[in-house]
Scaffold this motif. Structure first.
Motif, PDB file in Angstrom:
ATOM      1  N   TYR A 149       0.838  -1.206   0.000  1.00 32.97           N
ATOM      2  CA  TYR A 149       0.000   0.000   0.000  1.00 32.97           C
ATOM      3  C   TYR A 149       0.875   1.259   0.000  1.00 32.97           C
ATOM      4  O   TYR A 149       0.652   2.190  -0.773  1.00 32.97           O
ATOM      5  N   THR A 150       1.861   1.288   0.884  1.00 27.78           N
ATOM      6  CA  THR A 150       2.711   2.471   1.040  1.00 27.78           C
ATOM      7  C   THR A 150       3.498   2.768  -0.232  1.00 27.78           C
ATOM      8  O   THR A 150       3.545   3.925  -0.684  1.00 27.78           O
ATOM      9  N   TRP A 201      -5.773  -1.531   3.912  1.00 26.98           N
ATOM     10  CA  TRP A 201      -5.071  -0.292   4.252  1.00 26.98           C
ATOM     11  C   TRP A 201      -5.755   0.931   3.652  1.00 26.98           C
ATOM     12  O   TRP A 201      -5.632   2.032   4.187  1.00 26.98           O
TER      13      TRP A 201
END
Length: 190
Positions: free
Chosen positions: A53-54, A174
């Motif tokens: 996700y990041t 997320w």
């Protein structure tokens, strides 16, 4: 340089699953039980989902202004958004993955014990393999049942409807946590 961005999907499991097995076996040979190793691998997969996700949100969708920044961004992820159905641009090239594995391995070594680090890293790498194979399937597979059908809809929504939301590939977890879920279709922003 574009030829370096093209990779067939099956190369990812062929190259990285043996590395995953080797990493996990190292923790086993250092005395950990199978339940302990399973916990470490699952933890590694979970950490990968946050990393997935990041990276997608903050690196792959970074705003660039310079020629070299724009070029690097295009090669890293922009070409995938420009050609989302190109089957050779859906997985991360193994050479780039190998380079990125070095700092992540060192980080795991710093944060974990010498005997748990290999299984944790192996779990994260397994999460990466699952991510890349899932990503390819979401673009080229024809899932007929949930959850795969909903996941495909969710990911293609990111490509074709609202690119600044829906950064999770293997799940929307997320996106829920960090409030980046795309609005429902037909949502009026006013």
């Amino acid at each position: 340089m574009q030829f370096l961005t093209r990779t067939v999907w099956w190369v990812i499991p062929v190259i990285w699953l043996p590395v995953v097995c080797w990493c996990v076996s190292r923790s086993f040979m250092m005395g950990h039980t199978l339940p302990e190793i399973a916990t470490m691998v699952i933890t590694g997969i979970f950490v990968w989902t946050l990393l997935e996700y990041t990276l997608h949100r903050f690196l792959f969708h970074i705003k660039t202004k310079s020629y070299w920044g724009n070029t690097a961004h295009y090669l890293l992820h922009g070409c995938h958004h420009k050609h989302p159905m190109d089957g050779l641009r859906l997985v991360f090239p193994p050479a780039a993955t190998a380079i990125l594995c070095i700092p992540f391995w060192n980080l795991v070594l710093l944060l974990a014990t010498p005997s748990t680090a290999p299984a944790l890293f192996g779990g994260g790498l397994l999460g990466y393999v699952m991510y890349d194979c899932t990503h390819y399937y979401l673009h080229h597979g024809q899932p007929s049942k949930d959850p795969a059908r909903n996941l495909k809809r969710y990911h293609l929504n990111h490509h074709f409807r609202i690119q600044n939301k829906g950064f999770g590939i293997t799940s929307s977890l997320w996106d829920r946590v960090f409030v980046t879920l795309p609005p429902p279709k037909g949502y009026d922003k006013s």
